[in-house]
Structure formats: structure tokens, C-alpha cells
Design a protein around this motif. Structure first.
Motif, PDB file in Angstrom:
ATOM      1  N   TRP A   1       6.602   1.778  -2.876  1.00 17.90           N
ATOM      2  CA  TRP A   1       6.803   2.401  -4.187  1.00 17.90           C
ATOM      3  C   TRP A   1       7.515   1.429  -5.115  1.00 17.90           C
ATOM      4  O   TRP A   1       8.429   0.717  -4.704  1.00 17.90           O
ATOM      5  CB  TRP A   1       7.636   3.680  -4.031  1.00 17.90           C
ATOM      6  N   HIS A   2       7.111   1.417  -6.360  1.00 19.39           N
ATOM      7  CA  HIS A   2       7.769   0.521  -7.318  1.00 19.39           C
ATOM      8  C   HIS A   2       7.664   1.077  -8.729  1.00 19.39           C
ATOM      9  O   HIS A   2       6.798   1.889  -9.039  1.00 19.39           O
ATOM     10  CB  HIS A   2       7.194  -0.895  -7.245  1.00 19.39           C
ATOM     11  N   MET A   3       8.568   0.602  -9.544  1.00 18.32           N
ATOM     12  CA  MET A   3       8.575   0.923 -10.959  1.00 18.32           C
ATOM     13  C   MET A   3       7.423   0.193 -11.639  1.00 18.32           C
ATOM     14  O   MET A   3       7.154  -0.963 -11.313  1.00 18.32           O
ATOM     15  CB  MET A   3       9.908   0.408 -11.502  1.00 18.32           C
ATOM     16  N   PRO A   4       6.743   0.832 -12.593  1.00 16.87           N
ATOM     17  CA  PRO A   4       5.818   0.039 -13.401  1.00 16.87           C
ATOM     18  C   PRO A   4       6.570  -1.106 -14.081  1.00 16.87           C
ATOM     19  O   PRO A   4       7.779  -1.018 -14.322  1.00 16.87           O
ATOM     20  CB  PRO A   4       5.296   1.042 -14.439  1.00 16.87           C
ATOM     21  N   LEU A   5       5.859  -2.160 -14.382  1.00 14.76           N
ATOM     22  CA  LEU A   5       6.472  -3.381 -14.910  1.00 14.76           C
ATOM     23  C   LEU A   5       7.284  -3.115 -16.183  1.00 14.76           C
ATOM     24  O   LEU A   5       6.807  -2.472 -17.106  1.00 14.76           O
ATOM     25  CB  LEU A   5       5.348  -4.362 -15.229  1.00 14.76           C
ATOM     26  N   VAL A   6       8.516  -3.577 -16.189  1.00 16.15           N
ATOM     27  CA  VAL A   6       9.302  -3.549 -17.420  1.00 16.15           C
ATOM     28  C   VAL A   6       9.847  -4.952 -17.657  1.00 16.15           C
ATOM     29  O   VAL A   6       9.905  -5.767 -16.740  1.00 16.15           O
ATOM     30  CB  VAL A   6      10.488  -2.553 -17.364  1.00 16.15           C
ATOM     31  N   ALA A   7      10.220  -5.228 -18.863  1.00 10.41           N
ATOM     32  CA  ALA A   7      10.750  -6.555 -19.178  1.00 10.41           C
ATOM     33  C   ALA A   7      11.667  -6.448 -20.376  1.00 10.41           C
ATOM     34  O   ALA A   7      11.574  -5.520 -21.184  1.00 10.41           O
ATOM     35  CB  ALA A   7       9.602  -7.526 -19.450  1.00 10.41           C
ATOM     36  N   ASP A   8      12.577  -7.401 -20.478  1.00  9.51           N
ATOM     37  CA  ASP A   8      13.549  -7.420 -21.574  1.00  9.51           C
ATOM     38  C   ASP A   8      12.925  -7.807 -22.907  1.00  9.51           C
ATOM     39  O   ASP A   8      13.464  -7.506 -23.956  1.00  9.51           O
ATOM     40  CB  ASP A   8      14.656  -8.438 -21.262  1.00  9.51           C
ATOM     41  N   GLU A   9      11.815  -8.522 -22.840  1.00  6.20           N
ATOM     42  CA  GLU A   9      11.187  -9.025 -24.062  1.00  6.20           C
ATOM     43  C   GLU A   9       9.716  -8.629 -24.073  1.00  6.20           C
ATOM     44  O   GLU A   9       9.149  -8.333 -23.032  1.00  6.20           O
ATOM     45  CB  GLU A   9      11.250 -10.558 -24.111  1.00  6.20           C
ATOM     46  N   THR A  10       9.101  -8.695 -25.234  1.00  2.33           N
ATOM     47  CA  THR A  10       7.659  -8.468 -25.293  1.00  2.33           C
ATOM     48  C   THR A  10       6.929  -9.801 -25.167  1.00  2.33           C
ATOM     49  O   THR A  10       7.505 -10.872 -25.347  1.00  2.33           O
ATOM     50  CB  THR A  10       7.236  -7.804 -26.616  1.00  2.33           C
ATOM     51  N   GLY A  11       5.651  -9.724 -24.859  1.00  2.00           N
ATOM     52  CA  GLY A  11       4.820 -10.926 -24.792  1.00  2.00           C
ATOM     53  C   GLY A  11       4.958 -11.705 -23.503  1.00  2.00           C
ATOM     54  O   GLY A  11       4.348 -12.752 -23.341  1.00  2.00           O
ATOM     55  N   LEU A  12       5.756 -11.214 -22.577  1.00  4.16           N
ATOM     56  CA  LEU A  12       5.923 -11.922 -21.308  1.00  4.16           C
ATOM     57  C   LEU A  12       4.670 -11.782 -20.464  1.00  4.16           C
ATOM     58  O   LEU A  12       4.024 -10.742 -20.447  1.00  4.16           O
ATOM     59  CB  LEU A  12       7.122 -11.370 -20.550  1.00  4.16           C
ATOM     60  N   ARG A  13       4.343 -12.844 -19.765  1.00  6.12           N
ATOM     61  CA  ARG A  13       3.131 -12.856 -18.965  1.00  6.12           C
ATOM     62  C   ARG A  13       3.423 -13.100 -17.497  1.00  6.12           C
ATOM     63  O   ARG A  13       4.259 -13.929 -17.165  1.00  6.12           O
ATOM     64  CB  ARG A  13       2.191 -13.960 -19.456  1.00  6.12           C
ATOM     65  N   PHE A  14       2.698 -12.376 -16.678  1.00  2.00           N
ATOM     66  CA  PHE A  14       2.790 -12.536 -15.231  1.00  2.00           C
ATOM     67  C   PHE A  14       1.402 -12.803 -14.670  1.00  2.00           C
ATOM     68  O   PHE A  14       0.425 -12.173 -15.089  1.00  2.00           O
ATOM     69  CB  PHE A  14       3.320 -11.257 -14.577  1.00  2.00           C
ATOM     70  N   LEU A  15       1.332 -13.720 -13.719  1.00  2.00           N
ATOM     71  CA  LEU A  15       0.128 -13.875 -12.914  1.00  2.00           C
ATOM     72  C   LEU A  15       0.205 -12.801 -11.829  1.00  2.00           C
ATOM     73  O   LEU A  15       1.242 -12.700 -11.141  1.00  2.00           O
ATOM     74  CB  LEU A  15       0.108 -15.282 -12.300  1.00  2.00           C
ATOM     75  N   VAL A  16      -0.819 -12.018 -11.685  1.00  2.00           N
ATOM     76  CA  VAL A  16      -0.818 -10.914 -10.727  1.00  2.00           C
ATOM     77  C   VAL A  16      -1.963 -11.108  -9.736  1.00  2.00           C
ATOM     78  O   VAL A  16      -3.112 -11.310 -10.140  1.00  2.00           O
ATOM     79  CB  VAL A  16      -0.951  -9.560 -11.453  1.00  2.00           C
ATOM     80  N   VAL A  17      -1.636 -11.077  -8.457  1.00  2.00           N
ATOM     81  CA  VAL A  17      -2.652 -11.144  -7.400  1.00  2.00           C
ATOM     82  C   VAL A  17      -2.644  -9.799  -6.692  1.00  2.00           C
ATOM     83  O   VAL A  17      -1.646  -9.421  -6.063  1.00  2.00           O
ATOM     84  CB  VAL A  17      -2.364 -12.285  -6.405  1.00  2.00           C
ATOM     85  N   ASP A  18      -3.730  -9.042  -6.839  1.00  2.00           N
ATOM     86  CA  ASP A  18      -3.800  -7.748  -6.172  1.00  2.00           C
ATOM     87  C   ASP A  18      -5.198  -7.489  -5.632  1.00  2.00           C
ATOM     88  O   ASP A  18      -5.986  -8.422  -5.477  1.00  2.00           O
ATOM     89  CB  ASP A  18      -3.266  -6.618  -7.070  1.00  2.00           C
ATOM     90  N   ARG A  19      -5.505  -6.246  -5.346  1.00  2.00           N
ATOM     91  CA  ARG A  19      -6.730  -5.904  -4.626  1.00  2.00           C
ATOM     92  C   ARG A  19      -7.751  -5.216  -5.530  1.00  2.00           C
ATOM     93  O   ARG A  19      -7.425  -4.293  -6.262  1.00  2.00           O
ATOM     94  CB  ARG A  19      -6.397  -4.949  -3.475  1.00  2.00           C
ATOM     95  N   GLY A  20      -9.003  -5.651  -5.412  1.00  2.00           N
ATOM     96  CA  GLY A  20     -10.120  -4.925  -5.991  1.00  2.00           C
ATOM     97  C   GLY A  20     -10.990  -4.396  -4.873  1.00  2.00           C
ATOM     98  O   GLY A  20     -10.875  -4.814  -3.724  1.00  2.00           O
ATOM     99  N   GLY A  21     -11.877  -3.454  -5.206  1.00  2.00           N
ATOM    100  CA  GLY A  21     -12.792  -2.907  -4.203  1.00  2.00           C
ATOM    101  C   GLY A  21     -12.922  -1.411  -4.337  1.00  2.00           C
ATOM    102  O   GLY A  21     -12.423  -0.816  -5.300  1.00  2.00           O
TER     103      GLY A  21
END
Lengths: 181, 181
Positions: free
Chosen positions: A132-152
Motif C-alpha cells: 500500500w502506498h500514497m499516490p505520488l505527492v511532491a513539494d513542487e510542480t513539474g517534477l518528473r519521475f521515471l516509473v518502471v511498472d507492469r502492463g498486461g
């Protein structure tokens, strides 16, 4: 009639491999297995996260997430989510700190079972499947994350909120909010 | 006795999805499929690369590569390598430009079959399986890339050099090196 609201403060801790081990991987070069490649021109910090691809016809996805909303602390946690059949890794694309809130895989976590961690600016994280986790939050706008997850095939996202009389506050220091309302 | 050395200049082109399509994916938000998640707080740029995991017992690896050697252009290409049973993605962890040299999957590429591309600072790339490429080079030391590639059984790296009488020079502008020696 008296309305009773229960407030649970979750105090943010510094993120380490040790305190995040129940939830997933910390993606960092610090203390990682590494070896030289390409005649020593490059150091490979190897296999930093367990990419979990469950379910039918699964494959790894590479995505970029961009945050549009800035958050401040104390932050009221609206809900938690989990991906039951795949891991999800977040690696910041500029050196930025971010906060994660997590609960162990299993039943919907009670407020007292949640933990909050802040990265040091150079760390990424990988939630293991079902965590379980919180949806992504950040202190600033425009921040970018590389995300590796699952499709299918199959549904890979559950969301669970908390009752109106429970407020879960993510705080940098204890006792930042009133304990009773 | 006269020694003849053949010099082939490969001029660096700006990296785009179109000119890299024969070799793999450009990982960028520009022109990518995207949609809001988490009640609009986050934009998801979705499925930006084909993560290819061939061979036996394969799995996706998440790694960090750190460059220890600075390179300058004109740069003499020492060799090319390929990963025959897996893709390999490189995403810079700070906004930096980098140069890739590639040849299509298949036989060891002749010098005239190579292409060189420079990223715009915000792009990553994903070499498809079997695509020939230059080992990682960078203008500065200490640069870090997030790398998503394949782990598992089997040999997944071939290297091929070029004969001593062939010099492949990667240049920013044509005619930066003597055409005969």
C-alpha cells in the motif's frame, strides 16, 4: 451531539534500505553491488530493484510521471493504493527529495500501521507488489519521475480511503496538529 | 610499402523518434501518449519503450551506470556491442546531453552503416535487442544513467571491433579529421 475525530500523525523518517525493506527497494548506488564494465570506463550498480510482473501477459513498462500539484506538510493522506500484480519503481529525473507513505502488503492498513519516509534527493524507490502506498505527492510542480511498472491483462490498482472520522496527517515533526478536534 | 588507413566520419545528428526508429525508442514526454492519474495531480506519459526480455529465466533489471571517463569529439569509435536477447534503456538522472552510435540489428555493421545521435538533455533511449551500439561515452565524468535491461540465463553481450586500418571517427561537423593518413 459530540463528533469525535481521530487524528493520527505519521512522522516522516529518513529513507534507508533497512527501514524500507518491508515495503520494497531503495534504488541508490550507496552500499549497492557494483562492478566496472566497458574497460573500466563505466561503473555498473547492478540489479537495484526487484521488478515484479505478475498476472497474465505481463510486461515491464517504462513511463514518465509529471507532478502537477504541489503539496505541503502537514499533509492529510486522502487514501492509499496498491498494485496487486506488479511492482512500481519511481526514480526522480532531477535530484529531488520526495516523501512516500507505505503500509505492508495485505489487508487495508490501519492508520497506525503506516510509515512515512523522505528520500535524500538521490534515491529512487520500488514498491513491491501489493504494498500500500500514497499516490505520488511532491513539494513542487513539474517534477518528473521515471516509473518502471507492469502492463498486461487484469486490474492492477486498488484504492482504499479512510472513514471521515479518521484523519491521517503526514508531518515532519510530532504534534504539528491538534490531537483532538 | 604504403600503409593505407581508411577514415570514416560519422556526423552527429539530433536525436528524434523518427531517426532512431530503426534502432529503438526515444524516451521523452514530447509527442508521447499521456493521461492524468491520481485525480489529475499527476500526468502519466505511458509505455515509452519496449522492454524486451528474451532467453531463459529472463527478468527486467534496474541499474545505475556511472561514467568515469570523459570523452571528447572527434571521438574514435573503438568497437560496437549488442545485447542479442534483451533491450537496454538509458535515462539520464540529471538533464544532460549524450551521444549514441548505433547500427541495425543483424551482421556486424560496416562503418558506413553506423549513425550517431545526440540527445537534447531530456531524452533517454532504449536500444532494441540485437541493435549494435557504442559503449556509453559522455562529455563529463560522474554522470549517472538509470538503466533498464535484462537479467537471466545465457550470454547477452557481443562485442566487435574494427580492423586497424579502419578508423571510425564520431564528429560534430564533417571534415574534422584528415581523410587520409
Amino acid at each position: 451531539m459530540t463528533e469525535s475525530i481521530h487524528i493520527k500523525e505519521i512522522v516522516i523518517e529518513p529513507l534507508t534500505r533497512a527501514n524500507f525493506a518491508d515495503f520494497g527497494d531503495v534504488i541508490e548506488t550507496e552500499s549497492a553491488k557494483h562492478f566496472p564494465i566497458n574497460d573500466g570506463r563505466v561503473e555498473r550498480y547492478h540489479d537495484l530493484a526487484s521488478v515484479q510482473l505478475g498476472g497474465e501477459n505481463s510486461r515491464a513498462l517504462i513511463n514518465i510521471f509529471e507532478c502537477n500539484v504541489a503539496n505541503q506538510f502537514p499533509y492529510q493522506l486522502p487514501l492509499v493504493e496498491r498494485h496487486p500484480i506488479g511492482s512500481q519503481a519511481f526514480i526522480p529525473l532531477t535530484p529531488i527529495k520526495f516523501v512516500v507513505v507505505v503500509g505492508k502488503a495485505g489487508d487495508h492498513p490501519q492508520p497506525e500501521d503506516l510509515r512515512a519516509f523522505e528520500s535524500n534527493g538521490y534515491q529512487g524507490i520500488n514498491y513491491h507488489q501489493g504494498v500500500w502506498h500514497m499516490p505520488l505527492v511532491a513539494d513542487e510542480t513539474g517534477l518528473r519521475f521515471l516509473v518502471v511498472d507492469r502492463g498486461g491483462d487484469g486490474d492492477n490498482c486498488d484504492e482504499e480511503g479512510y472513514p471521515d472520522d479518521q484523519r491521517i496527517m503526514i508531518v515532519r515533526q510530532p504534534n504539528q496538529v491538534n490531537q483532538s478536534v
